[in-house]
Scaffold this motif. Sequence first.
Motif, short mmCIF file in Angstrom:
data_model
loop_
_atom_site.label_atom_id
_atom_site.label_comp_id
_atom_site.label_asym_id
_atom_site.label_seq_id
_atom_site.Cartn_x
_atom_site.Cartn_y
_atom_site.Cartn_z
N LYS A 73 -61.73 -52.77 36.95
CA LYS A 73 -60.30 -52.84 36.65
C LYS A 73 -60.07 -52.46 35.21
O LYS A 73 -60.93 -52.70 34.35
CB LYS A 73 -59.75 -54.24 36.92
CG LYS A 73 -59.76 -54.61 38.38
CD LYS A 73 -58.98 -55.88 38.63
CE LYS A 73 -59.10 -56.30 40.07
NZ LYS A 73 -58.11 -55.79 40.92
N SER A 76 -61.48 -54.24 31.97
CA SER A 76 -62.75 -54.93 32.22
C SER A 76 -63.93 -53.97 32.21
O SER A 76 -65.00 -54.30 32.71
CB SER A 76 -62.69 -55.69 33.54
OG SER A 76 -62.66 -54.78 34.63
N ASP A 78 -67.10 -52.13 30.84
CA ASP A 78 -68.10 -52.41 29.82
C ASP A 78 -69.04 -51.21 29.67
O ASP A 78 -68.87 -50.19 30.34
CB ASP A 78 -68.85 -53.71 30.11
CG ASP A 78 -69.67 -53.68 31.39
OD1 ASP A 78 -70.11 -52.59 31.82
OD2 ASP A 78 -69.89 -54.75 31.96
#
Length: 176
Positions: A73, A76, A78
Amino acid sequence: MGESQRGLLLVFTGNGKGKTTAAMGTALRAVGHGFKALMIQFIKGSWHYGELDAARMLGGAFEIRPMGRGFVKAGSVDAEDIRMAERAWQTALAEMASQKYDMLILDEINCAVDYGMLPINRVLEGLASRPEKLHVICTGRNAHPRLIEAADLVSEIKEIKHPFQQGILARRGIEF
Protein backbone atom coordinates in the motif's frame (compact mmCIF):
# COMPACT_ATOMS: atom_id res chain seq x y z
CA MET A 1 7.59 -1.67 -40.48
CA GLY A 2 4.04 -0.74 -41.34
CA GLU A 3 1.77 0.80 -38.75
CA SER A 4 -0.36 -2.38 -38.77
CA GLN A 5 2.69 -4.38 -37.57
CA ARG A 6 3.76 -2.05 -34.73
CA GLY A 7 3.26 -3.36 -31.23
CA LEU A 8 0.75 -1.40 -29.17
CA LEU A 9 1.05 0.00 -25.66
CA LEU A 10 -2.15 -0.59 -23.67
CA VAL A 11 -2.94 0.72 -20.18
CA PHE A 12 -5.68 -0.64 -17.91
CA THR A 13 -6.11 1.60 -14.88
CA GLY A 14 -8.77 2.86 -12.45
CA ASN A 15 -10.10 1.97 -9.02
CA GLY A 16 -12.34 -0.90 -10.12
CA LYS A 17 -11.71 -4.64 -10.15
CA GLY A 18 -10.73 -6.15 -13.48
CA LYS A 19 -7.52 -4.53 -14.72
CA THR A 20 -5.40 -7.67 -14.48
CA THR A 21 -8.34 -9.72 -15.72
CA ALA A 22 -8.67 -7.48 -18.80
CA ALA A 23 -4.96 -7.91 -19.50
CA MET A 24 -5.24 -11.69 -19.16
CA GLY A 25 -8.26 -11.74 -21.44
CA THR A 26 -6.26 -9.85 -24.05
CA ALA A 27 -3.39 -12.31 -23.63
CA LEU A 28 -5.79 -15.25 -24.00
CA ARG A 29 -7.07 -13.76 -27.25
CA ALA A 30 -3.48 -13.27 -28.44
CA VAL A 31 -2.55 -16.85 -27.56
CA GLY A 32 -5.52 -17.98 -29.66
CA HIS A 33 -3.82 -16.26 -32.60
CA GLY A 34 -0.53 -18.06 -31.98
CA PHE A 35 1.14 -15.35 -29.88
CA LYS A 36 3.40 -16.07 -26.93
CA ALA A 37 2.64 -13.95 -23.86
CA LEU A 38 4.42 -13.22 -20.58
CA MET A 39 2.96 -11.50 -17.52
CA ILE A 40 5.37 -10.10 -14.95
CA GLN A 41 3.61 -9.28 -11.69
CA PHE A 42 5.27 -6.40 -9.84
CA ILE A 43 3.30 -6.65 -6.58
CA LYS A 44 1.65 -10.08 -6.42
CA GLY A 45 3.70 -12.97 -5.21
CA SER A 46 2.69 -14.41 -1.85
CA TRP A 47 -0.68 -16.01 -2.72
CA HIS A 48 -1.57 -18.81 -5.09
CA TYR A 49 -3.90 -17.50 -7.80
CA GLY A 50 -6.03 -19.65 -10.11
CA GLU A 51 -4.63 -17.87 -13.15
CA LEU A 52 -1.20 -19.40 -12.45
CA ASP A 53 -2.63 -22.89 -13.01
CA ALA A 54 -4.71 -21.76 -16.00
CA ALA A 55 -1.65 -20.28 -17.71
CA ARG A 56 0.24 -23.56 -17.25
CA MET A 57 -2.63 -25.36 -19.01
CA LEU A 58 -1.86 -23.36 -22.16
CA GLY A 59 1.33 -25.35 -22.70
CA GLY A 60 3.82 -22.52 -22.32
CA ALA A 61 2.05 -20.04 -24.61
CA PHE A 62 1.20 -17.82 -21.61
CA GLU A 63 3.59 -17.55 -18.69
CA ILE A 64 2.94 -15.65 -15.44
CA ARG A 65 5.81 -14.69 -13.13
CA PRO A 66 4.83 -13.29 -9.72
CA MET A 67 7.83 -11.21 -8.61
CA GLY A 68 6.53 -9.24 -5.64
CA ARG A 69 5.84 -10.33 -2.10
CA GLY A 70 2.18 -9.55 -1.87
CA PHE A 71 0.05 -6.49 -1.49
CA VAL A 72 1.82 -3.18 -0.95
CA LYS A 73 0.00 0.00 0.00
CA ALA A 74 1.10 3.56 -0.59
CA GLY A 75 3.10 4.73 2.38
CA SER A 76 4.10 1.20 3.43
CA VAL A 77 6.80 0.61 0.80
CA ASP A 78 10.14 -0.49 2.19
CA ALA A 79 13.58 -1.22 0.73
CA GLU A 80 12.69 -4.86 0.01
CA ASP A 81 9.61 -3.82 -2.01
CA ILE A 82 11.79 -1.43 -4.03
CA ARG A 83 14.45 -4.12 -4.59
CA MET A 84 11.81 -6.59 -5.80
CA ALA A 85 10.22 -4.01 -8.14
CA GLU A 86 13.66 -3.25 -9.59
CA ARG A 87 14.29 -6.98 -10.10
CA ALA A 88 10.91 -7.30 -11.87
CA TRP A 89 11.75 -4.29 -14.07
CA GLN A 90 15.16 -5.71 -14.99
CA THR A 91 13.45 -9.00 -15.86
CA ALA A 92 10.96 -7.12 -18.04
CA LEU A 93 13.78 -5.32 -19.88
CA ALA A 94 15.65 -8.60 -20.42
CA GLU A 95 12.55 -10.36 -21.72
CA MET A 96 11.75 -7.45 -24.05
CA ALA A 97 15.27 -7.69 -25.46
CA SER A 98 15.03 -11.49 -25.80
CA GLN A 99 12.24 -11.10 -28.38
CA LYS A 100 10.78 -14.46 -27.22
CA TYR A 101 7.35 -12.94 -26.61
CA ASP A 102 4.74 -11.20 -28.73
CA MET A 103 2.96 -9.70 -25.71
CA LEU A 104 4.30 -8.57 -22.34
CA ILE A 105 1.99 -7.67 -19.45
CA LEU A 106 3.50 -5.53 -16.71
CA ASP A 107 0.93 -6.26 -14.02
CA GLU A 108 0.60 -3.53 -11.38
CA ILE A 109 3.55 -1.58 -12.75
CA ASN A 110 1.33 1.51 -12.46
CA CYS A 111 1.24 0.93 -8.68
CA ALA A 112 5.02 0.43 -8.55
CA VAL A 113 5.48 3.82 -10.25
CA ASP A 114 2.77 5.50 -8.15
CA TYR A 115 4.33 4.21 -4.90
CA GLY A 116 7.80 5.48 -5.87
CA MET A 117 9.23 2.00 -6.40
CA LEU A 118 10.18 2.73 -10.03
CA PRO A 119 10.81 6.11 -11.67
CA ILE A 120 8.47 6.92 -14.56
CA ASN A 121 11.36 8.18 -16.71
CA ARG A 122 13.06 4.77 -16.66
CA VAL A 123 9.80 2.96 -17.37
CA LEU A 124 9.02 5.19 -20.36
CA GLU A 125 12.58 4.84 -21.71
CA GLY A 126 12.39 1.06 -21.41
CA LEU A 127 9.00 0.91 -23.12
CA ALA A 128 10.22 3.18 -25.92
CA SER A 129 13.18 0.87 -26.58
CA ARG A 130 11.10 -2.31 -26.80
CA PRO A 131 11.14 -4.35 -30.02
CA GLU A 132 8.86 -2.76 -32.58
CA LYS A 133 6.43 -5.70 -32.81
CA LEU A 134 6.05 -6.24 -29.05
CA HIS A 135 2.65 -5.44 -27.53
CA VAL A 136 2.85 -4.26 -23.91
CA ILE A 137 0.04 -3.95 -21.39
CA CYS A 138 0.53 -1.95 -18.17
CA THR A 139 -1.99 -2.48 -15.38
CA GLY A 140 -2.72 -0.96 -12.00
CA ARG A 141 -4.40 1.99 -10.35
CA ASN A 142 -3.19 5.55 -10.80
CA ALA A 143 -1.44 5.23 -14.14
CA HIS A 144 1.05 8.06 -14.50
CA PRO A 145 -0.16 10.85 -16.85
CA ARG A 146 2.99 10.46 -18.98
CA LEU A 147 2.30 6.74 -19.45
CA ILE A 148 -1.29 7.55 -20.42
CA GLU A 149 0.04 10.05 -22.96
CA ALA A 150 2.46 7.48 -24.42
CA ALA A 151 -0.15 4.71 -24.67
CA ASP A 152 -2.09 3.72 -27.77
CA LEU A 153 -5.10 2.54 -25.72
CA VAL A 154 -6.13 3.47 -22.18
CA SER A 155 -9.12 1.96 -20.40
CA GLU A 156 -10.24 3.07 -16.97
CA ILE A 157 -11.99 0.45 -14.84
CA LYS A 158 -14.40 2.25 -12.50
CA GLU A 159 -15.79 0.63 -9.36
CA ILE A 160 -19.54 1.03 -9.10
CA LYS A 161 -20.35 -1.81 -6.72
CA HIS A 162 -18.22 -4.51 -5.07
CA PRO A 163 -19.20 -7.52 -2.90
CA PHE A 164 -16.76 -6.38 -0.17
CA GLN A 165 -19.10 -3.43 0.46
CA GLN A 166 -21.74 -5.98 1.51
CA GLY A 167 -19.34 -7.95 3.70
CA ILE A 168 -18.87 -10.72 1.13
CA LEU A 169 -15.34 -12.11 1.31
CA ALA A 170 -13.08 -12.85 -1.67
CA ARG A 171 -14.22 -15.90 -3.64
CA ARG A 172 -12.06 -18.53 -5.30
CA GLY A 173 -12.42 -18.26 -9.06
CA ILE A 174 -13.56 -14.63 -8.84
CA GLU A 175 -10.91 -12.70 -6.88
CA PHE A 176 -8.15 -15.32 -6.86
